[in-house]
Motif scaffolding. Structure first.
Motif, mmCIF file in Angstrom:
data_model
loop_
_atom_site.group_PDB
_atom_site.id
_atom_site.type_symbol
_atom_site.label_atom_id
_atom_site.label_comp_id
_atom_site.label_asym_id
_atom_site.label_seq_id
_atom_site.Cartn_x
_atom_site.Cartn_y
_atom_site.Cartn_z
ATOM 1 N N ARG A 72 -14.576 -11.590 7.237
ATOM 2 C CA ARG A 72 -15.417 -10.939 8.256
ATOM 3 C C ARG A 72 -14.586 -10.002 9.123
ATOM 4 N NH1 ARG A 72 -20.301 -11.869 11.015
ATOM 5 N NH2 ARG A 72 -20.245 -11.330 13.222
ATOM 6 N N ALA A 73 -13.424 -10.485 9.555
ATOM 7 C CA ALA A 73 -12.578 -9.681 10.436
ATOM 8 C C ALA A 73 -12.041 -8.449 9.718
ATOM 9 C CB ALA A 73 -11.431 -10.524 10.972
ATOM 10 N N GLN A 74 -11.744 -8.569 8.434
ATOM 11 C CA GLN A 74 -11.259 -7.409 7.676
ATOM 12 C C GLN A 74 -12.289 -6.295 7.679
ATOM 13 O OE1 GLN A 74 -10.401 -9.324 3.933
ATOM 14 N NE2 GLN A 74 -8.187 -9.266 4.273
ATOM 15 N N ARG A 75 -13.551 -6.666 7.511
ATOM 16 C CA ARG A 75 -14.617 -5.653 7.510
ATOM 17 C C ARG A 75 -14.717 -4.981 8.865
ATOM 18 N NH1 ARG A 75 -19.464 -5.769 9.450
ATOM 19 N NH2 ARG A 75 -19.550 -8.035 9.658
ATOM 20 N N ILE A 76 -14.712 -5.778 9.936
ATOM 21 C CA ILE A 76 -14.835 -5.208 11.276
ATOM 22 C C ILE A 76 -13.615 -4.364 11.619
ATOM 23 C CG2 ILE A 76 -15.049 -5.773 13.734
ATOM 24 C CD1 ILE A 76 -16.536 -8.325 12.843
ATOM 25 N N ALA A 77 -12.437 -4.835 11.230
ATOM 26 C CA ALA A 77 -11.208 -4.093 11.516
ATOM 27 C C ALA A 77 -11.201 -2.738 10.827
ATOM 28 C CB ALA A 77 -9.995 -4.909 11.090
ATOM 29 N N SER A 78 -11.789 -2.676 9.631
ATOM 30 C CA SER A 78 -11.804 -1.418 8.887
ATOM 31 C C SER A 78 -12.731 -0.395 9.526
ATOM 32 C CB SER A 78 -12.230 -1.654 7.437
ATOM 33 O OG SER A 78 -13.605 -1.992 7.347
ATOM 34 N N GLU A 79 -13.618 -0.867 10.407
ATOM 35 C CA GLU A 79 -14.609 0.015 11.015
ATOM 36 C C GLU A 79 -14.246 0.449 12.434
ATOM 37 O OE1 GLU A 79 -18.129 -2.322 10.777
ATOM 38 O OE2 GLU A 79 -18.394 -2.034 8.610
ATOM 39 N N HIS A 87 0.859 -1.188 0.000
ATOM 40 C CA HIS A 87 0.000 0.000 0.000
ATOM 41 C C HIS A 87 0.885 1.224 0.000
ATOM 42 C CE1 HIS A 87 -3.143 2.816 0.750
ATOM 43 N NE2 HIS A 87 -2.553 3.245 1.857
ATOM 44 N N GLU A 88 0.714 2.080 -0.971
ATOM 45 C CA GLU A 88 1.495 3.300 -1.086
ATOM 46 C C GLU A 88 0.552 4.495 -1.080
ATOM 47 O OE1 GLU A 88 4.612 3.495 -0.902
ATOM 48 O OE2 GLU A 88 5.146 1.390 -1.082
ATOM 49 N N PRO A 89 0.238 5.042 0.110
ATOM 50 C CA PRO A 89 -0.690 6.169 0.170
ATOM 51 C C PRO A 89 -0.192 7.386 -0.582
ATOM 52 C CG PRO A 89 0.372 5.787 2.301
ATOM 53 C CD PRO A 89 0.696 4.607 1.433
ATOM 54 N N ALA A 90 1.117 7.535 -0.739
ATOM 55 C CA ALA A 90 1.648 8.681 -1.461
ATOM 56 C C ALA A 90 1.181 8.676 -2.908
ATOM 57 C CB ALA A 90 3.177 8.678 -1.403
ATOM 58 N N ARG A 147 -7.689 5.701 4.023
ATOM 59 C CA ARG A 147 -7.543 5.159 5.359
ATOM 60 C C ARG A 147 -7.979 3.694 5.416
ATOM 61 N NH1 ARG A 147 -7.146 7.473 10.283
ATOM 62 N NH2 ARG A 147 -5.837 8.904 9.091
ATOM 63 N N ASP A 148 -9.023 3.351 4.679
ATOM 64 C CA ASP A 148 -9.482 1.964 4.643
ATOM 65 C C ASP A 148 -8.412 1.053 4.063
ATOM 66 O OD1 ASP A 148 -11.736 -0.015 4.932
ATOM 67 O OD2 ASP A 148 -11.355 -0.210 2.779
ATOM 68 N N LYS A 149 -7.745 1.509 3.000
ATOM 69 C CA LYS A 149 -6.662 0.718 2.409
ATOM 70 C C LYS A 149 -5.508 0.556 3.386
ATOM 71 C CE LYS A 149 -7.498 1.971 -2.449
ATOM 72 N NZ LYS A 149 -6.932 2.684 -3.633
ATOM 73 N N GLU A 150 -5.188 1.632 4.100
ATOM 74 C CA GLU A 150 -4.097 1.567 5.069
ATOM 75 C C GLU A 150 -4.413 0.556 6.166
ATOM 76 O OE1 GLU A 150 -3.836 5.551 6.451
ATOM 77 O OE2 GLU A 150 -2.644 6.261 4.739
ATOM 78 N N ARG A 173 -15.709 14.886 -2.416
ATOM 79 C CA ARG A 173 -14.751 14.011 -3.105
ATOM 80 C C ARG A 173 -13.504 13.813 -2.247
ATOM 81 N NH1 ARG A 173 -12.072 15.050 -9.108
ATOM 82 N NH2 ARG A 173 -10.736 13.210 -9.105
ATOM 83 N N THR A 174 -13.074 14.888 -1.580
ATOM 84 C CA THR A 174 -11.898 14.788 -0.722
ATOM 85 C C THR A 174 -12.170 13.874 0.467
ATOM 86 O OG1 THR A 174 -11.231 17.020 -1.349
ATOM 87 C CG2 THR A 174 -10.232 16.102 0.647
ATOM 88 N N PHE A 175 -13.353 13.990 1.072
ATOM 89 C CA PHE A 175 -13.708 13.112 2.178
ATOM 90 C C PHE A 175 -13.745 11.652 1.723
ATOM 91 C CE2 PHE A 175 -16.212 16.556 4.668
ATOM 92 C CZ PHE A 175 -15.017 17.013 5.206
ATOM 93 N N ASP A 176 -14.337 11.411 0.549
ATOM 94 C CA ASP A 176 -14.409 10.050 0.021
ATOM 95 C C ASP A 176 -13.010 9.474 -0.156
ATOM 96 O OD1 ASP A 176 -17.136 10.141 -0.023
ATOM 97 O OD2 ASP A 176 -17.300 10.589 -2.179
ATOM 98 N N HIS A 177 -12.115 10.301 -0.689
ATOM 99 C CA HIS A 177 -10.752 9.822 -0.903
ATOM 100 C C HIS A 177 -10.048 9.544 0.421
ATOM 101 C CE1 HIS A 177 -6.366 10.373 -1.281
ATOM 102 N NE2 HIS A 177 -6.534 9.630 -2.366
#
Length: 237
Positions: free
Chosen positions: A92-99, A12-15, A48-51, A39-43
């Motif tokens: 399942r855990a990935q979804r919960i962890a993202s939240e 994952h490269e947030p830059a 953050r979800d990817k991170e 759009r900025t909020f969506d991004h």
């Protein structure tokens, strides 16, 4: 465990995401107004979800390595990736962890996922029960339960303030480093633990006199210790 499992994780490269956003939005986004703000909020949320997803996957790999090292026969990558139970638990855990914003909770989730599969030392029904509790409870719940267990299984009103017996919320406030009664969020968490049958409360006319951990609560604390996920430091209130 073979290191190839680490190699299977996408980087994952947030830059790079940030650069793409800057190019896509252009100079009209300064100042950010109207649709550009959305759009900025969506991004920001997507980034953050990817991170979190990448960090969580890395944590799961680390936990699988820990579990494998404890076994006489190490778990191989092919066994992990062919386990339907493991893959379902991971999704399942990935979804919960993202939240959740809690690093500690994501660690507990990763440790649980690593125990799901034919290599697990836990019975499937027991593991399922504990995993549901890990999903439902936050850091305060877990700390309170572990704290009660460390006190010999019960917290009694006035124990921490022997010269001035007080309701149980003063004892919990003292344990949390609060000069006074614990705030409502703490007493609410205790009620949550009671509703999950993890503790029992003894009350009198002056309020709750004691909190006692149940057999179910003790087993859950033992499980957290077994997967190295007990929370000993009190969370910020």
């Amino acid at each position: 465990m073979p290191t190839e499992l680490n190699d299977s994780l996408p980087s994952h490269e947030p830059a790079e995401d940030a650069l793409a956003l800057v190019v896509g939005i252009g100079i009209e986004a300064i100042p950010i107004v109207g649709g550009m703000l959305g759009r900025t909020f969506d991004h920001a949320l997507a980034t953050r979800d990817k991170e979190r997803r990448h960090a969580f996957d890395v944590s799961v790999v680390a936990e699988l390595q820990r579990v494998s090292q404890l076994l006489n026969t190490p778990v191989i990558v092919e066994t992990i990736l062919s386990s339907d139970d493991f893959l379902a638990a991971l999704a399942r855990a990935q979804r919960i962890a993202s939240e959740t914003g809690s690093v500690s909770k994501r660690h507990r989730l990763a440790a649980c996922v690593a125990e799901v599969g034919p290599w697990s030392k836990f019975a499937s029904a027991e593991l399922a029960q504990h995993t549901l509790l890990v999903e439902r409870l936050d850091d305060l719940h877990v700390w309170l339960l572990a704290y009660i267990a460390r006190q010999g299984g019960s917290v009694i009103a006035g124990n921490d303030l022997p010269s001035d017996p007080a309701p149980i919320d003063y004892a919990l406030g003292s344990a949390l480093g609060i000069n006074g009664p614990a705030p409502a969020v703490v007493t609410d968490a205790v009620e949550d633990l009671q509703s999950q049958l993890l503790v029992s409360l003894s009350a009198s006319a002056s309020g709750v006199d004691s909190i006692t951990i149940s057999d179910r609560g003790s087993r859950f604390v033992d499980f957290l210790r077994a997967i190295d996920a007990e929370q000993s430091d009190p969370p910020a209130i």
